[in-house]
Design a protein around this motif. Structure first.
Motif, PDB file in Angstrom:
ATOM      1  N   ILE A 297      38.270  47.259  38.702  1.00 62.15           N
ATOM      2  CA  ILE A 297      38.649  46.028  39.435  1.00 62.15           C
ATOM      3  C   ILE A 297      38.277  46.133  40.911  1.00 62.15           C
ATOM      4  CG2 ILE A 297      40.481  45.209  37.878  1.00 62.15           C
ATOM      5  CD1 ILE A 297      42.551  46.339  39.792  1.00 62.15           C
ATOM      6  N   ASP A 298      37.913  47.350  41.341  1.00 67.60           N
ATOM      7  CA  ASP A 298      37.490  47.528  42.747  1.00 67.60           C
ATOM      8  C   ASP A 298      35.969  47.557  42.907  1.00 67.60           C
ATOM      9  OD1 ASP A 298      40.063  47.567  43.657  1.00 67.60           O
ATOM     10  OD2 ASP A 298      40.284  49.739  43.438  1.00 67.60           O
TER      11      ASP A 298
ATOM     12  N   ALA B 110      36.400  40.808  36.584  1.00 68.30           N
ATOM     13  CA  ALA B 110      37.120  39.826  35.765  1.00 68.30           C
ATOM     14  C   ALA B 110      37.414  40.404  34.373  1.00 68.30           C
ATOM     15  CB  ALA B 110      36.302  38.548  35.642  1.00 68.30           C
ATOM     16  N   SER B 111      36.445  41.124  33.798  1.00 66.78           N
ATOM     17  CA  SER B 111      36.656  41.707  32.461  1.00 66.78           C
ATOM     18  C   SER B 111      37.729  42.792  32.509  1.00 66.78           C
ATOM     19  CB  SER B 111      35.347  42.307  31.920  1.00 66.78           C
ATOM     20  OG  SER B 111      34.347  41.342  31.927  1.00 66.78           O
ATOM     21  N   ALA B 112      37.714  43.588  33.585  1.00 69.93           N
ATOM     22  CA  ALA B 112      38.730  44.650  33.720  1.00 69.93           C
ATOM     23  C   ALA B 112      40.122  44.039  33.860  1.00 69.93           C
ATOM     24  CB  ALA B 112      38.402  45.528  34.922  1.00 69.93           C
ATOM     25  N   LEU B 113      40.212  42.920  34.592  1.00 71.92           N
ATOM     26  CA  LEU B 113      41.515  42.246  34.727  1.00 71.92           C
ATOM     27  C   LEU B 113      41.995  41.721  33.375  1.00 71.92           C
ATOM     28  CD1 LEU B 113      41.066  40.271  38.058  1.00 71.92           C
ATOM     29  CD2 LEU B 113      42.852  41.944  37.572  1.00 71.92           C
ATOM     30  N   LYS B 114      41.044  41.204  32.594  1.00 78.52           N
ATOM     31  CA  LYS B 114      41.383  40.703  31.256  1.00 78.52           C
ATOM     32  C   LYS B 114      41.973  41.842  30.412  1.00 78.52           C
ATOM     33  CE  LYS B 114      39.119  37.699  27.936  1.00 78.52           C
ATOM     34  NZ  LYS B 114      37.857  37.163  27.472  1.00 78.52           N
TER      35      LYS B 114
ATOM     36  N   PRO C 118      46.927  41.420  44.616  1.00 76.65           N
ATOM     37  CA  PRO C 118      46.042  40.977  45.713  1.00 76.65           C
ATOM     38  C   PRO C 118      44.791  40.224  45.227  1.00 76.65           C
ATOM     39  CG  PRO C 118      46.662  43.301  45.974  1.00 76.65           C
ATOM     40  CD  PRO C 118      47.118  42.885  44.622  1.00 76.65           C
ATOM     41  N   LEU C 119      44.387  40.477  43.978  1.00 83.89           N
ATOM     42  CA  LEU C 119      43.176  39.812  43.459  1.00 83.89           C
ATOM     43  C   LEU C 119      43.406  38.325  43.173  1.00 83.89           C
ATOM     44  CD1 LEU C 119      41.950  42.706  41.176  1.00 83.89           C
ATOM     45  CD2 LEU C 119      40.873  41.918  43.266  1.00 83.89           C
TER      46      LEU C 119
ATOM     47  N   ARG D 111      40.204  35.230  40.396  1.00 81.60           N
ATOM     48  CA  ARG D 111      41.525  34.596  40.588  1.00 81.60           C
ATOM     49  C   ARG D 111      42.077  34.124  39.229  1.00 81.60           C
ATOM     50  NH1 ARG D 111      38.852  31.759  44.617  1.00 81.60           N
ATOM     51  NH2 ARG D 111      39.180  29.726  43.627  1.00 81.60           N
ATOM     52  N   ALA D 112      41.187  33.575  38.400  1.00 85.99           N
ATOM     53  CA  ALA D 112      41.634  33.059  37.093  1.00 85.99           C
ATOM     54  C   ALA D 112      42.181  34.184  36.211  1.00 85.99           C
ATOM     55  CB  ALA D 112      40.479  32.358  36.390  1.00 85.99           C
ATOM     56  N   GLN D 113      41.466  35.305  36.159  1.00 83.50           N
ATOM     57  CA  GLN D 113      41.925  36.420  35.320  1.00 83.50           C
ATOM     58  C   GLN D 113      43.175  37.073  35.911  1.00 83.50           C
ATOM     59  OE1 GLN D 113      41.113  37.020  32.347  1.00 83.50           O
ATOM     60  NE2 GLN D 113      39.377  35.618  32.300  1.00 83.50           N
TER      61      GLN D 113
END
Lengths: 134, 359
Positions: B241-242, B250-254, B270-271, B280-282
């Motif tokens: 995510i960094d 985005a995939s890592a957040l998912k 913070p993302l 922002r969406a994820q």
């Protein structure tokens, strides 16, 4: 392991894949159970209204009425039909779907592919729990 | 040029007769084909019904060599293979093994190396599928060349069979095939890679090049970690995510949302203010699954985001938070000073959760 099912124990199998439904039916009939088969939730609900069903096993993804909706509809019925133990069989391992179904009132779930031996064992456990009022 | 009327009449009559006989001939051929198909179908149904009964007896009475199954006629072998393949997604454990024994008993597996090289794509595809369905590990090596098959569905079935075997020796060729495929098919390709099981994730971590060099593979890594809910991949996901690649982030957040570990909340929150909307969406989606009441102010702010997907996920995030989040959504719908977008999306989400039976 030996299981002695009470005489005339009736199981409703709700499964849209006819080959799978017939295989499950054959396995359960070998246990001495009386099996009713429906290929969607609407037909399943109709059989439940008509017959004194003791256990239900239902697929999750089905046409007309899916397993989730079926569980909700059954749990909205007054007892004893509304309290019939339900085992849900899902073809995917989507945790959220499983949680939703358990929250809606399903008693247990299995993910395909399934072992018929395990299926019978789970139905037996569910039946035992229901008989002891648990 | 002037033709005599008798000749014209004769040509017309013969022409009509020839045309009529052609039409009749075609109708007869069509009816013949239909009759043949109907007969084949009736035969297939009759065989399947008979085998279904035999299969139930074979699978559920007795064990090992004591299991009876009537012999299969040579001309029915192909039909019987189709019959057995119908159960591969249904049966597990001892029953799946018994099904495999039945298939091996036919002896058709011996022709697999030849069929994998057959000129007809359907024959190659079926051979590749058989290797996967009946887990015939001795033929896996012969399936690898089919990953370069000119017919896409043959290559797809070959990849599926190799992945289903769960043998990491074939992870590299299958991954290369996946990377050659169109990105819009990612979900479908992901299902193929899932066949390897969670063991593929440590292999990917140690094998892949840096995320900036090979972003597509790392996106697949993140999505797989999410679909397997692989907790051991969480440290790597937090590194991803960094990175500076939006799709990887985005995939890592998912994936982190799927893992739903509350300890990752300080890294994800913070993302929610990132300049790229897919992040922002994820993040909005993830906050609903890993956050508690602390996430409510951030999610309320995101319900008035300029991008619809972010607003939708923020509203869903609030609904996922449970009672406190649903109360926040209700408050938003009733607050006349709230952003119009926020009010609309809150109302939409509350209606949706009611319909779906969420709380």
């Amino acid at each position: 392991m030996s299981r002695v099912w009470p005489e005339n124990t009736r199981v409703l199998v709700v499964e849209d894949d006819q080959a799978t439904a017939r295989l499950i039916q054959a396995r359960l009939e070998m246990e001495g159970l009386q099996v009713f088969v429906a290929h969607n939730g609407v037909d399943g609900l109709e059989i439940l209204h008509r017959e004194a069903i003791d256990l239900i096993t239902t697929d999750l993804m089905m046409p007309a009425m899916n397993g989730f909706r079926l569980v909700q509809e059954i749990r909205d019925l007054p007892p004893p039909k509304g309290r019939v133990p339900i085992l849900l069989i899902s073809s995917n391992q989507n945790e959220q779907d499983m949680v939703r179904c358990l929250a809606a009132g399903a008693d247990d779930y299995m993910t395909k592919p399934i072992s018929a031996q395990v299926l019978v064992e789970r139905l037996w456990r569910m039946h035992q729990r229901a008989s002891s009022g648990g | 040029m002037h033709l005599p009327p008798e000749l014209v009449l004769r040509v017309l009559i013969w022409g009509t007769l020839i045309l009529a006989s052609l039409v009749c001939g075609l109708i007869l051929v069509g009816a013949g084909i239909q009759y043949r198909r109907d007969r084949q179908n009736r035969y297939r149904i009759a065989r399947f019904q008979s085998w279904e009964k035999d299969l139930a007896v074979y699978l559920f009475s007795g064990t090992g060599a004591s299991r009876p199954f009537p012999p299969i006629a040579r001309e029915d072998r192909s039909l019987f293979q189709t019959f057995l393949a119908r159960y591969h997604a249904t049966l597990a454990g001892q029953e799946a093994e018994a099904l495999k024994d039945l298939y091996l008993g036919l002896g058709v597996h011996k022709s697999i190396p030849h069929r994998l090289k057959h000129r007809l794509a359907t024959v190659r595809a079926q051979a590749a599928q058989e290797v996967g369905i009946f887990r015939l590990s001795e033929y896996l090596e012969s399936v690898v060349p089919l990953l370069n098959d000119p017919v896409p569905y043959v290559a797809h079935l070959a990849a599926q069979s190799l992945a289903r075997a769960g043998d990491l020796r074939f992870a590299r060729p299958v991954l290369d095939w996946v990377l050659r495929e169109e990105k819009y098919q990612r979900e479908r390709l992901l299902r193929v890679l899932e066949g390897f099981g969670p063991e593929l994730l440590p292999w990917l971590e140690t094998t892949l090049e840096a995320p900036v060099v090979d972003p597509e593979s790392w996106i697949l890594f993140a999505l797989l970690a999410g679909s397997h809910r692989h907790r051991e991949s969480e440290p790597r996901l937090l590194e991803l995510i960094d990175t500076s690649v939006v799709d990887i982030q985005a995939s890592a957040l998912k994936a982190l949302a799927a893992l739903a570990d509350p300890l990752t909340y300080p890294r994800v929150e913070p993302l929610a203010r990132h300049e790229a909307w897919p992040i922002r969406a994820q993040a909005a989606k993830a906050l609903g699954l890993i956050g508690g009441p602390d996430a409510i102010p951030t999610l309320i702010a995101l319900t008035s985001d300029q991008v619809y997907e972010v607003r939708r996920n923020a509203a869903q995030g609030l609904a996922d938070l449970g009672h406190a989040g649903t109360s926040a959504l209700t408050w938003l719908t009733e607050d006349p000073t709230a952003d119009r977008f926020a009010r609309d999306i809150a109302r939409e989400r509350l209606e949706w959760t009611d319909e779906r039976g969420h709380q």
